[in-house]
Each structure stands twice: as structure tokens, then as C-alpha cells.
Design a protein around this motif. Structure first.
Motif: not given
Length: 415
Positions: A273-299
Motif C-alpha cells: 500500500t502507498s498513502s500520502k498525507r500532506n507532504d509525507m508518503r509512506l509505503i507499507s508491506v504486509i506478507l502472509n496474513t490470514h485473511s483479506a480483512q486482516a491484510r487491510a486492517d494491518q495496513s
């Protein structure tokens, strides 16, 4: 590349399921024996969550513990890892692989090797037979599609058929394209990655790591500005079949604009995932979690911690003269040194930043405007946190013969 307004129903579904189900109803109605592709792979029964995995590195306090085999948060501007766990463990990346496939296509478009309107033929090997065991763009066998439609099919619909078709178009085969993928991975510094195919379908040797996938995401955002908005598109309709992007965060967080989901039985549920808020952009990576809901929540959790814990700092104003460098054998004895470009750092909130200057010794004319003459180093709590080059703000021409002779004499006698 504007996206269409979305209705309330898919948003509610995204909240409930953590991912969108492609809308292939029209296709299913025509082909009763074929089920629409509801995920990258056939849905599996719910399993217990992995135990929370604590951060192994973190640049701010109280990083989250996430129930995944690996996770990472990276600052886009600097490429610095803000927090991570098992960042370099090679794991099956599933359809996150397609980020490299799309990146190669985007760079070929930028260089002119491909044109958006070029036609790609769908071979027997590339064709999806419309089962529920893989994600498809539903390209008809023997048909042709434009490169730009193929690119959308890869990014939005995660089409295995689109990925295979463009691989054969560009390199003659999936194997040949995998070689291009690995060369590009090597160039980007992806040291724990080996690609065997353009889709991410299981292969024992097909691996990547959280750090490597963050590097790839950063390259896409940096190098593919013209095509990056596709990663934020919520749906794509092709061959009469409309499918939604499986990245649930696109529907629930307006600051998220990419990048890719992935799922196989071996890889679990993955999300970059990539998210930009104001002047900061962050990239998150979640690998091998147990559900589609979990990968979204953890991100969401990881990004929320990142934006809450860090801020942008500007150690030096962009147009400031930082130092004066001495120059030998020039028409002037010194040259002003400043930043080559605006310099920002991502630091824990409230952290003080100090700077020190290191200039090159023995600098001799001629010195071109923009030539590197030193660097400025930023530290906090006694630890280096970044550096930037200092460049000459003006040209220094070499002095004439008589002046140089005099300069040699003064140097010799230490005057």
C-alpha cells in the motif's frame, strides 16, 4: 485517468470483507459453467490468525505488532525503513509479483519500446478458461487487446491472462520475461527476490521479501508517474465484464492511491500500500496474513502508526548558502555551496535535527556550477539520519598563467 464514482454497496462490502469481489455477473450469466473470479485464488476457509509479530527495527516508539509472517513500513522520499519485522525473509509474493510485470510495461511505454495502442495477442497459454482458481481479465482466446488495456488488466483486475500475454509479447515466453524481471530486480537492489513467472502463480523458487517489494513500489511511484494513477482505479470493465480493485483501502482511505494485493494458499493474504498525507508518503508491506480483512486492517494500523509517529523536517532551506568552499587556481578563491534540490527528512515527531558540513579538500578550478563540492550531514541524538550533497552555486573559471604562478608561490610559502 479518472475513476468513476463508486456506490455505497461496494464500500460496505469492502468494510465487511476487506476486499472487493470482481463483478463478473454478466460473464457468469453467459457461461453458466464458469464462476467469476472472486479473488486471486479460490477462497479458502478461515484460519486462525498468526501470532502477533513484533517489530525488529523501529525508528519511533510503540510500533505495532502485526499477525503476519513479514511486514515493513518505508518512507517514500528517503527509502528509509521506519519499522519492520522479517523484512528480508524470502516469501512467496503471489500477485504482488505483478508489480514488476506492470513496472516493466510502464518503463517500456516511457522509452517508446511499447505504445499504448500496440496490440497484444492472447495465446492458448495466456488464455484464462474462466475458472474460479485464478484471477483473470477474461481476454478471449486469439483476441487482441491494446497495451494500455492489458496494463489496466494487470493492475486493477490482477489478470493472469493479461500478465502472460504481455510477457509473451515482450519476451516471447513467460520464461524469457522472467529473465527481464530478475534483471530489473537486480538493478533496483532487490537482493532477496527471484521471479519465475510474471503472475506470481506458485513455484518453489519464486520468492521476494518485504523490503524488496517496498523498493519495487517506490520505483513504480518514482518512475511511472504517468501510469501510477491506474493503481488507484477502483474498477475496470473489459469484454463486458466489470471487476473491482481488490485493494479495500482504496474505498475506505482517500489518502491511499495504490498499489497491489496478492493471495495464494502458499503466500497467504498480502498487500502493498502507498498513502500520502500532506507532504509525507509512506509505503507499507504486509506478507502472509490470514485473511483479506486482516491484510487491510494491518495496513491501516501500520500506516496510522507511521503518520502519527513521524513528521517531515527541513534541516536547511532550499535556497540557503550552506558554506563557502575554498578553490585553488581560480579567478575567485571561494565558491558558495548550497543544496542541489530541496531536502526533507522523515523523523520521529518532536525530534531535534542538527547539521554539519563536510567540504571537499584540495578543490581546484575550473569548478562548474552544480558540481558537488561537499555534503551536509543531519544527525539526531548523536546518530546520522541523512545527508545531502552540496553543490557549487556559481562557476569558478581557472585563473590565467601569471595568476596561477602567483597562487602557486603563495601556496608554497604558506601565505
Amino acid at each position: 485517468m479518472q475513476t468513476k464514482p463508486f456506490s455505497l454497496l461496494p464500500v460496505l462490502f469492502a468494510f465487511a470483507a476487506g476486499a472487493l469481489v470482481p463483478g463478473a455477473t454478466a460473464y457468469a450469466a453467459k457461461h453458466h459453467a464458469t464462476k467469476p473470479a472472486a479473488a486471486h485464488k479460490k477462497a479458502t476457509p478461515a484460519v486462525n490468525a498468526l501470532p502477533p509479530l513484533a517489530a525488529q527495527t523501529a525508528l519511533a516508539a510503540n510500533p505495532p505488532e502485526l499477525a503476519a509472517k513479514a511486514w515493513l513500513l518505508m518512507d517514500f522520499d528517503s527509502g528509509e525503513v521506519l519499522a519492520s519485522a522479517n523484512a528480508d525473509e524470502p516469501l512467496p509474493p503471489a500477485s504482488l509479483t505483478k508489480m514488476m510485470t506492470s513496472y516493466i510495461v510502464e518503463q517500456a511505454l516511457r522509452s517508446g519500446k511499447l505504445k499504448p495502442t500496440d496490440l497484444v495477442t492472447v495465446s492458448q497459454n495466456a488464455w484464462c478458461r474462466g475458472t474460479n482458481t485464478e484471477s483473470c481479465m477474461y481476454l478471449p482466446l486469439g483476441s487482441q487487446a491494446t497495451v494500455i488495456d492489458i496494463l489496466r488488466g494487470i493492475i486493477v483486475q490482477s489478470g493472469n491472462d493479461a500478465s502472460k500475454a504481455i510477457a509473451e509479447h515482450m519476451a516471447g515466453s513467460e520464461e524469457g520475461f522472467a529473465k527481464l524481471m530478475n534483471l530489473e530486480a537486480q538493478r533496483l537492489g532487490m537482493t532477496q527476490t527471484k521471479f519465475m513467472n510474471p503472475t506470481g502463480l506458485p513455484d518453489p523458487a519464486h520468492k521476494s521479501s518485504a523490503r524488496d517489494l517496498a523498493l519495487l513500489a517506490r520505483a513504480i511511484i518514482r518512475d511511472s508517474a504517468e501510469y501510477y494513477p491506474i493503481y488507484a482505479e477502483r474498477e475496470f470493465k473489459y469484454n463486458g465484464i466489470k471487476q473491482g480493485n481488490r485493494n479495500a483501502l482504496l474505498y475506505t482511505d482517500p489518502t491511499v492511491d495504490g498499489l497491489k494485493t496478492g493471495h495464494t494458499a502458499e503466500a497467504g493474504y498480502c498487500l502493498v500500500t502507498s498513502s500520502k498525507r500532506n507532504d509525507m508518503r509512506l509505503i507499507s508491506v504486509i506478507l502472509n496474513t490470514h485473511s483479506a480483512q486482516a491484510r487491510a486492517d494491518q495496513s491501516r494500523t501500520l500506516l496510522g502508526w507511521g503518520f502519527g509517529s513521524f513528521e517531515k523536517a527541513t534541516p536547511i532551506a532550499p535556497n540557503a548558502v550552506v558554506a563557502t568552499a575554498k578553490v585553488s587556481f581560480g579567478k575567485t578563491d571561494t565558491v558558495a555551496a548550497g543544496l542541489a534540490a530541496p531536502w526533507g527528512l522523515t523523523v520521529p515527531r518532536g525530534q531535534q535535527v542538527q547539521t554539519s558540513v563536510e567540504l571537499k579538500s584540495g578543490l581546484e578550478a575550473p569548478v562548474a556550477k552544480g558540481a558537488v563540492v561537499g555534503k551536509v550531514v543531519a544527525t539526531s541524538n548523536g546518530k546520522p539520519i541523512g545527508e545531502a550533497p552540496l553543490v557549487a552555486q556559481a562557476e569558478v573559471e581557472r585563473s590565467g598563467l601569471l595568476l596561477r604562478a602567483w597562487q602557486h608561490l603563495t601556496r608554497l610559502f604558506g601565505k
